[in-house]
Scaffold this active site. Structure first.
Site: not given
Ligand SMILES: Cc1ncc(COP(=O)(O)O)c(C=O)c1O
Length: 419
Positions: A52, A54, A197, A223, A226, A232
């Protein structure tokens, strides 16, 4: 090749080993998946799950954090180096919680956010009505144009009408290069923050194979599992100190509790791989393969949304090309050991559970060593299966071909020796 595991719990052991077999025997085309190295796997499965802590390195609510501090600091420093940013948070449990914290750091509850619609290729967390982002904020969406492309004039027009507090770019199913500079100009014109994003294209950006939003976006989320090929989870980056402090507070204590140190270690190991020369070659191959794959479909007169691809993925309009729904097409391909996901297409008349498209990605099979030649063969197999889906003998024959191809390219233990 990954190894089978042995547990006292035979039910879970059995499910995991069956999943290992499935991963090896199937051709994986889900654009958001990949195969991590055994090093990433080992770090993620390590005893760090016991700890742990935090808070942040050097400022924890628990004692005994000297080793996890080292892990988290390495993850942060490596990530900063990859993307050339000043501040990074590596604690988000997923891309979704990264987005929740990033949006909260920039917009007050009930403020206005503007992202791309789900059917055009946006993500749930960019303002979809059943998601937190559509419930706790006033959410507005832009779409791609009739050619399936971002139209920056239309986006500016909408932004001027809405005057959002935040504009979100970066997508789940958009196959073309994103012009982050144009998004910055739009955001500046209406006084909005800009969030990029890069969940899907992070690995391509890291390798210099897609332009970077770092100069333009106030905040970048992603993320790690990918194209980045890590454990993950999620990450958030910024060059703005004040915003970085807000992000840290929104991750903890805002949205999350104790950091998942095993997962942070898995991210750190992957970040080190991303920094190696072999990763650049990998990212280049992903795109080369994606172009060859989509070109081959076009030779069969298959309709690709936006007419092609600049990145690791593309979406096929299966309704128009094969008179099948996305759901039907993906289950036909599942029968021959090819995994894809159904996906909405722009202005889809079908629900997200049915859809008119399938999304295909090349990141995972490029990790297994597929080159343009294998992707051309694969396009032929997929085309044959979708045309002849009522012919069980034909599907059986294609399934054998898929298995042969999958067996020829086993999942790799390590990527360090790749040239
Ligand atoms: C553009 C985009 N943002 C955020 C996410 C969210 O990721 P997670 O599934 O890890 O929550 C994804 C997942 O496919 C995504 O394609």
């Amino acid at each position: 090749m990954y190894k089978k595991i042995s547990l006292m719990d035979k039910e879970i052991e059995n499910a995991i080993n069956k999943e290992l077999f499935r991963q090896e025997e199937h051709i994986e085309l889900i654009a958001s998946e990949n195969y991590v190295s055994e090093d990433v796997l080992m770090a993620t499965g390590s005893i760090l799950t016991n700890k742990y802590g935090e808070g942040y390195p050097g400022k924890r609510y628990y004692d005994g954090c000297e080793n996890v501090d080292a892990v988290e600091t390495l993850a942060i420093e490596r990530l900063k180096k990859i993307f050339n940013v000043k501040y990074a948070n590596v604690q988000p449990y997923s891309g979704s919680t990264a987005n929740a914290a990033a949006i909260a750091a920039l917009v007050e509850p009930n403020g206005k956010i503007m992202g791309m619609s789900l059917s055009s290729g946006g993500h749930l967390t960019h303002g979809y009505n059943v998601n937190f982002s559509g419930r706790f904020y006033q959410s507005f969406s832009y779409d791609v144009d009739e050619n399936g492309l971002l139209n920056y004039d239309n986006i500016l027009k909408l932004a001027k009408e809405i005057k959002p507090d935040l504009i979100i770019c970066g997508y789940s199913a958009y196959s073309r290069e994103i012009d982050f500079k144009k998004f910055r100009e739009i955001a500046d014109e209406v006084g909005a923050f800009l969030m990029a994003d890069i969940a899907h294209i992070a690995g391509l950006i890291a390798a210099g194979m897609h332009s970077s939003p770092v100069e333009y976006a106030d905040v970048i989320t992603s993320t790690t599992h990918k194209t980045l090929r890590g454990a993950r989870g999620g990450i958030i980056m910024t060059n703005n100190e004040e915003i970085s402090k807000k992000i840290d507070r929104w991750i903890f204590p805002g949205y999350q509790g104790g950091p998942l140190f095993h997962s942070i270690a898995g991210k750190a190991v992957a970040f080190n791989e991303v920094l190696q020369p072999f990763f650049k070659i990998y990212a280049k191959n992903i795109i080369k393969n994606s172009k060859a794959f989509s070109n081959q479909f076009q030779k069969y007169n298959v309709i690709i949304i936006s007419g092609g691809t600049d990145n690791h993925l593309f979406t096929i309009n299966v309704k128009q090309s094969y008179n099948l729904t996305g759901k039907e097409a993906s289950s036909i391909l599942q029968k021959i050991n090819i995994t894809v996901n159904k996906n909405t297409i722009p202005n889809d008349t079908q629900s997200p559970f049915i859809t008119s498209g399938i999304r295909l990605g090349t990141a995972a099979m490029t990790s297994r060593g597929f080159s343009e030649n294998e992707f051309k063969i694969l396009a032929n197999i997929i085309n044959e299966a979708l045309i002849n889906h009522k012919d069980d003998n034909k599907l059986e024959e294609l399934k054998l071909k898929v298995k042969e191809l999958a067996n020829k390219f086993p999942i790799k233990k390590s990527y360090w020796n790749e040239k």
